[in-house]
Every structure is written in structure tokens, then in C-alpha cells.
Scaffold this active site. Structure first.
Site, PDB file in Angstrom:
ATOM      1  N   PRO A 372      27.277 -29.687 -12.117  1.00 27.86           N
ATOM      2  CA  PRO A 372      26.977 -30.223 -10.779  1.00 27.86           C
ATOM      3  C   PRO A 372      25.917 -31.317 -10.913  1.00 27.86           C
ATOM      4  O   PRO A 372      24.720 -31.070 -10.797  1.00 27.86           O
ATOM      5  CB  PRO A 372      26.458 -28.994 -10.018  1.00 27.86           C
ATOM      6  CG  PRO A 372      25.894 -28.114 -11.083  1.00 27.86           C
ATOM      7  CD  PRO A 372      26.694 -28.345 -12.322  1.00 27.86           C
ATOM      8  N   ASP A 550      21.227 -32.075 -14.025  1.00 31.09           N
ATOM      9  CA  ASP A 550      22.029 -30.878 -13.784  1.00 31.09           C
ATOM     10  C   ASP A 550      21.400 -30.118 -12.616  1.00 31.09           C
ATOM     11  O   ASP A 550      20.289 -29.573 -12.749  1.00 31.09           O
ATOM     12  CB  ASP A 550      22.059 -30.014 -15.046  1.00 31.09           C
ATOM     13  CG  ASP A 550      22.987 -28.813 -14.929  1.00 31.09           C
ATOM     14  OD1 ASP A 550      23.341 -28.450 -13.793  1.00 31.09           O
ATOM     15  OD2 ASP A 550      23.333 -28.229 -15.972  1.00 31.09           O
ATOM     16  N   HIS A 551      22.106 -30.073 -11.500  1.00 31.18           N
ATOM     17  CA  HIS A 551      21.533 -29.503 -10.280  1.00 31.18           C
ATOM     18  C   HIS A 551      21.341 -27.986 -10.374  1.00 31.18           C
ATOM     19  O   HIS A 551      20.649 -27.389  -9.550  1.00 31.18           O
ATOM     20  CB  HIS A 551      22.423 -29.836  -9.083  1.00 31.18           C
ATOM     21  CG  HIS A 551      21.671 -29.941  -7.780  1.00 31.18           C
ATOM     22  ND1 HIS A 551      20.435 -29.377  -7.591  1.00 31.18           N
ATOM     23  CD2 HIS A 551      21.984 -30.537  -6.598  1.00 31.18           C
ATOM     24  CE1 HIS A 551      20.018 -29.610  -6.363  1.00 31.18           C
ATOM     25  NE2 HIS A 551      20.940 -30.322  -5.733  1.00 31.18           N
ATOM     26  N   ARG A 552      21.929 -27.347 -11.385  1.00 29.88           N
ATOM     27  CA  ARG A 552      21.712 -25.909 -11.563  1.00 29.88           C
ATOM     28  C   ARG A 552      20.286 -25.623 -12.028  1.00 29.88           C
ATOM     29  O   ARG A 552      19.750 -24.532 -11.788  1.00 29.88           O
ATOM     30  CB  ARG A 552      22.701 -25.345 -12.583  1.00 29.88           C
ATOM     31  CG  ARG A 552      24.161 -25.454 -12.186  1.00 29.88           C
ATOM     32  CD  ARG A 552      25.070 -25.004 -13.306  1.00 29.88           C
ATOM     33  NE  ARG A 552      24.868 -25.808 -14.513  1.00 29.88           N
ATOM     34  CZ  ARG A 552      25.439 -25.547 -15.685  1.00 29.88           C
ATOM     35  NH1 ARG A 552      26.242 -24.501 -15.813  1.00 29.88           N
ATOM     36  NH2 ARG A 552      25.220 -26.335 -16.727  1.00 29.88           N
ATOM     37  N   ILE A 554      17.685 -28.427 -12.037  1.00 25.47           N
ATOM     38  CA  ILE A 554      16.762 -29.346 -11.368  1.00 25.47           C
ATOM     39  C   ILE A 554      17.181 -29.497  -9.908  1.00 25.47           C
ATOM     40  O   ILE A 554      18.354 -29.747  -9.610  1.00 25.47           O
ATOM     41  CB  ILE A 554      16.785 -30.737 -12.043  1.00 25.47           C
ATOM     42  CG1 ILE A 554      16.596 -30.608 -13.558  1.00 25.47           C
ATOM     43  CG2 ILE A 554      15.748 -31.649 -11.424  1.00 25.47           C
ATOM     44  CD1 ILE A 554      15.284 -30.034 -13.980  1.00 25.47           C
TER      45      ILE A 554
END
Length: 578
Positions: A372, A550-552, A554
């Protein structure tokens, strides 16, 4: 008589199996013990015939060259004892007959000494054949692009013998020793992994007593059918290894997906109650296989490499029905290309092959489809920094150093990562932990004729701008000349992609899994900027920054803070000194 361990080709090896017992009568060249090292399993033959009176080692012991393995009561000693007894009982026999017997014995002993001398001469001239494994490639697997030597060639140490291509770069693998190429265990196009055996080289032995297990097996083949059977088993093992040159890694990927892959610590825990030698245990760690689930086929259920390969192939077969690789998963939702041979519909077409580097990079790029990913954009006012660079570049150029703005970007980003360590991390396989890196190994994307590769500046946070500029120049030259080593390409914790003077106002760089962030830098341009103190616009040199993450791991707020922090450091590098 003591039977000692010959030259093993390694400092020490583990006793995996003892093939004789006290009281056994054995012939010369009968196998007495099985030793395993991290390179191979070797059956040690007896250098003499006789009756086993003592076994000096036990299963699990570490042995080295010259250590006593067993003790024998030789046939010669038995004959001497028997002759002494007969002489005591029959002391009245004719002296002339005794004289004849003594002369006969002397002749036999002389013949035996001569035969042993003749046998020893080839041994003194014997060369040591060593099977060598691939070094750490920096990736899980890579493709053999070119084999630069042939069987029978003489090679020198560090001479390039293989060209390996991964999704990061083309790497030449050097010869680990000087000698003659006896066997090449890989083929062009094979996918190979770290630690995989790839070549057998015969080097001249430094010790007259050094005789390889292969030379012994060949010598014993014409004398005893038992060692010949061992050779057949070894040949079968080599064929099995060759057949699964590409299978182990692919199977490992299939059986150890992101949801069930075992860590090295978990694999080691599984090995506690398993009967397997060091070489097999090392291979299990490389494949990520739960060795406790593997059935051993040797004596006492000992696990062989063939058992591991069979287990992996079986696991691969059971999972072939579903797409296991990233490539298969990404293609699963896409239909096949339409037939484009109809010129009236599609027009003229031309087919061009991808470069090897592009081909091997596709699976790595496909990982990005599962991330993501979000991109944060910002601008950095580098007017003063550029003035500083202009003042310094003349002196550095005289030293042969090219000082570019990239060196300042690397230094500022490395410092920012020490202050925001979450950007210098990896997400664990089970998605429950973040693995923080305590050192900053900065990957630098470099464009080459074959594609994009990412050499690494190690411990960038500990280096000054001048040293970083030196290493950037060295890595760029090595990358374009295809001279990067595996050490130059592995271990990156964060990546910078600079488009320099190529143009563009911004772009979205792809996060290089398993990293969680990448910083893109576009071309700096002069732009008007409002000066509140002067109540007027001023021309300022502005550098566009693009942070993909990586939105998981950050979140958006942290990404904005981090990007702004990097921009601030670039505007005034003196802040790094505070």
C-alpha cells in the site's frame, strides 16, 4: 596400527556415521567412517587391512587432518605372532628350512615395501579436487548469464568464471582458487542461490599425503565393488543436485510464502532433535525448510541432501495448482495479449527482447503491487547549499572527486533516518513487528544501458560529504562497467533515486521491498519564493522531493514530517552539525 584422518579439504568435519565395529575384519580402502562438513559428505576409507581393535571417535565428534580414527591389528602382525608360536613349538626343525623361510619372508616384505612405494608415488602427485559454493549473491536467487570457463581449463585465483544476473545487477563470480576445472555444476539459464555448489576445481596438493576422496573412490572402484557402489550413489547424488538446480529455491518460495516462512532461528530450533549433518542443516536453513518434517532415508533415519530435495519437490508439486510466485499472482488477473498479427487492426509491430537485467527485475518489481504505497511531495530551497557546493567543487575536482548535489542529499537523508528510525526499517513476515536498522546503508539508483541497478553506500550516517561523493563516483563507474561485487549490492535499508538534470517536476518512485521508503529527487529549478521580511519575491533554487513509503509502517503525518525535515537539512546542511 593407527588409521588417521586424511586431508579433508576443511579445517574440521563432523562424524556423521561410523561404518565399522570393534572385531570387524576390513580390507584396504573399505569405508570406515562418514564425515560431513558444510561443503560435502565424505566417506573415509581405511589405508590398511586388518581387524578393528579400537574406535577412537564417536558420532558427533569434530575431527581434523591427522586425528586417529580407528586402530587395526594388521594381518602382518598376526602372521608374525603365528610364526613365533610355531618356532617355539617346532624348535627341532631343520635350520636350513628356517633359513629358507626367513629369506622368503624378507622377499615378501621387500616386495610389499616396493608395492607400497609404487602406490605412494601417485598419491604424492595427487591433486586435491574441491567443490566450491557460490558466495552471497545479495539476493535470494539469480540467473546464470554466462559461463566463462570450460572443463579442463586452467584458472587462476579470482579469475572471473561465471556471470550472474539478478534484479539488481550483473555480477562476475571469481574463481575461489587456482587449478584445473574438473566439473561445472551449473548451466547457462539456471537460477542459482547462495551457497549452492557450482564448480569443482583440482588444485595441486601442498601435502604429499593429500589424496581426495574422489581419487580414492576411483582407485577403489577397480579393486572392490563396495566402493564402486558408493561412486554410483555419489553420481546419483550429483545428478539429483543438478536436476534441482532451479527447483530448491522455487520450491522454497512455494512452501515458505509470506504467511508461513520460517526464520533462521525457527529453523535452528527445529534441528535440535534431528539426525542430519552440518551440510544438510545448512541447506535446510538456506531453503527455509522445516527439517523436522523431512523423512531421512539413510541409516538410523539420517537425513541426506537428497531427502531435502525430495521433500521440497513434493511440496512444490502439491502447490502447482495455485500461482505461488509474485509473477503468477500478478498475471492471474490479466488476460493474454490479443493476436496482434492482423496488420489492418494493429498496424506493423516489432518484437524486442528484454535485457537479462530487465527480465530478472520483473519478479522484484511485482512485489510492489502488494504494497500500500503512498507518495509525499515537497520542495527544498537549496540556494545556499548550491553556493557551498560551487565553492567546494573546484578543490575537490583537483583531487579527482566529483561533488554533486546527490552527496548532500545522501548525507541529509542518512542523518534524517537516524532521527526518524521507522523509515529505516522492515516489516516482519507475520506483520506483527517492525525491524529497525541501527545503521544506514543507503541504496543509490544508477541508470545503466541494461537497466537500473542499486549499489549501496554502507554506514552512510557515519561518513562526511566528501567521502560520500568519492563512493558515489566509484560505485557509478563500477555499475556502468559491470564490475559491482555482491557486497556492493546488498544490505540497503533505504534508497535514493535522483533524476538529476533529466527533467521533470516530480515522480513516484517505487519502494524497493523489503524497505519501507524511497526518496526521489527531480531537477532543481529557479522559482520565485516570497520573502516575508522583504515583502517581495526572490529567485530561489528549489529541489523537488518525492517520498514514497509503505503505508503499513509509515502513516501520512510521519511522512510529511520526515520529508519536511530532509528539505530543511538540505536548505542548511550546517544543521547536521548541531
Amino acid at each position: 596400527m593407527e588409521i588417521k584422518a586424511p586431508d579433508l579439504g576443511v579445517d574440521s568435519a563432523e562424524v556423521s556415521e561410523i561404518m565399522v565395529a570393534v572385531g570387524d575384519v576390513i580390507a584396504k580402502d573399505d569405508n570406515i567412517i562418514l564425515l560431513e562438513s558444510d561443503k560435502a559428505s565424505v566417506e573415509v576409507p581405511s589405508s590398511a587391512a586388518g581387524k578393528v581393535t579400537k574406535i577412537s571417535v564417536a558420532v558427533g565428534d569434530q575431527v581434523s587432518e591427522g586425528m586417529v580414527l580407528i586402530e587395526l591389528e594388521s594381518e602382518t602382525e598376526n602372521q608374525d605372532d603365528s610364526q613365533s608360536t610355531e618356532a617355539a613349538v617346532a624348535d627341532t626343525q631343520d635350520k636350513s628350512r628356517d633359513t629358507e623361510q626367513e629369506e622368503t619372508q624378507k622377499e615378501e616384505q621387500s616386495d610389499k615395501v616396493t608395492a607400497e612405494s609404487n602406490t605412494a608415488q601417485p598419491a604424492q602427485q595427487a591433486a586435491t579436487a574441491t567443490t566450491h559454493a557460490l558466495p552471497d549473491l545479495g539476493v535470494d536467487e539469480a540467473q546464470v548469464s554466462e559461463i566463462m570457463v570450460s572443463v579442463g581449463d586452467m584458472v587462476t585465483a579470482d579469475q572471473s568464471i561465471l556471470l550472474i544476473e539478478s534484479d539488481k545487477a550483473s555480477v562476475e563470480v571469481p574463481a575461489p582458487q587456482a587449478g584445473k576445472v574438473e566439473k561445472i555444476l551449473v548451466q547457462t539459464g539456471d537460477m542459482v542461490a547462495n551457497g549452492q555448489d557450482f564448480i569443482v576445481i583440482i588444485g595441486q596438493s601442498s601435502d604429499n599425503t593429500n589424496i581426495t576422496s574422489e581419487a580414492k573412490a576411483e582407485d577403489a572402484q577397480s579393486q572392490d565393488p563396495k566402493p564402486a557402489a558408493t561412486d554410483e550413489k555419489a553420481d546419483a547424488s550429483q545428478k539429483a543436485d543438478k536436476q534441482v538446480t532451479t527447483a530448491p529455491k522455487q520450491a522454497a518460495n512455494a512452501t515458505t510464502s509470506a504467511s508461513n516462512k520460517l526464520t533462521e532461528a525457527q529453523v535452528n530450533e527445529k534441528m535440535v532433535d534431528v539426525y542430519a549433518g552440518p551440510a544438510v542443516r545448512k541447506l535446510a536453513r538456506q531453503l527455509g525448510v522445516d527439517i523436522s518434517e523431512v523423512a531421512g532415508s539413510a541409516l538410523n533415519a539420517r537425513i541426506l541432501k537428497e531427502d531435502l530435495f525430495a521433500h521440497v519437490k513434493q511440496s512444490l508439486t502439491t502447490q502447482q495448482a495455485s500461482p505461488a510466485t509474485a509473477t503468477g499472482a500478478s498475471r492471474a488477473s490479466l488476460p493474454s495479449l490479443p493476436d496482434m498479427s492482423n496488420v489492418e487492426i494493429w498496424g506493423e509491430t516489432e518484437t524486442q527482447d528484454l535485457t537479462r537485467l530487465q527480465k530478472v527485475s520483473i519478479p522484484q518489481l511485482n512485489y510492489n503491487t502488494y504494497l500500500p504505497q503512498v507518495t509525499q511531495f515537497d520542495l527544498s530551497d537549496i540556494t545556499e547549499t548550491e553556493q557551498l557546493r560551487s565553492e567546494l567543487k573546484g578543490g575537490m575536482k583537483a583531487e579527482g572527486i566529483g561533488l554533486t548535489i546527490l552527496a548532500f542529499i545522501v548525507k541529509a537523508t542518512a542523518y534524517a533516518l537516524t532521527q526518524h528510525p521507522r523509515f529505516n526499517s522492515h516489516l516482519s513476515d507475520d506483520n506483527t513487528q517492525v525491524i529497525l536498522r541501527k545503521s544506514v546503508n543507503m541504496g543509490i539508483a544508477v541508470a545503466t544501458d541494461d537497466g537500473l541497478i542499486v549499489p549501496v553506500i554502507k554506514n552512510a550516517h557515519e561518513k562526511g560529504i566528501k567521502q560520500i561523493a568519492i563512493e558515489i563516483g566509484e560505485l557509478a563507474i563500477k555499475a556502468r562497467d559491470k564490475k559491482l561485487s555482491t557486497k556492493d549490492l546488498q544490505g540497503a535499508s533505504f534508497t535514493i533515486s535522483s533524476q538529476g538534470i533529466l527533467g521533470g517536476t516530480a515522480f513516484t518512485p517505487l519502494v524497493n521491498w523489503p524497505q519501507v521508503g524511497i526518496l526521489g529527487a527531480s531537477e532543481a529549478t529557479m522559482q520565485p519564493k516570497w520573502n516575508a521580511a522583504k515583502q517581495a519575491f526572490e529567485p530561489r533554487l528549489m529541489l523537488p522531493l518525492s517520498l514514497s513509503y509503505d503505508h503499513r509502517v509509515i502513516n501520512g503525518a510521519d511522512a510529511a514530517v520526515f520529508t519536511r525535515y530532509v528539505a530543511t537539512l538540505l536548505a542548511d546542511p550546517r544543521r547536521i552539525l548541531l
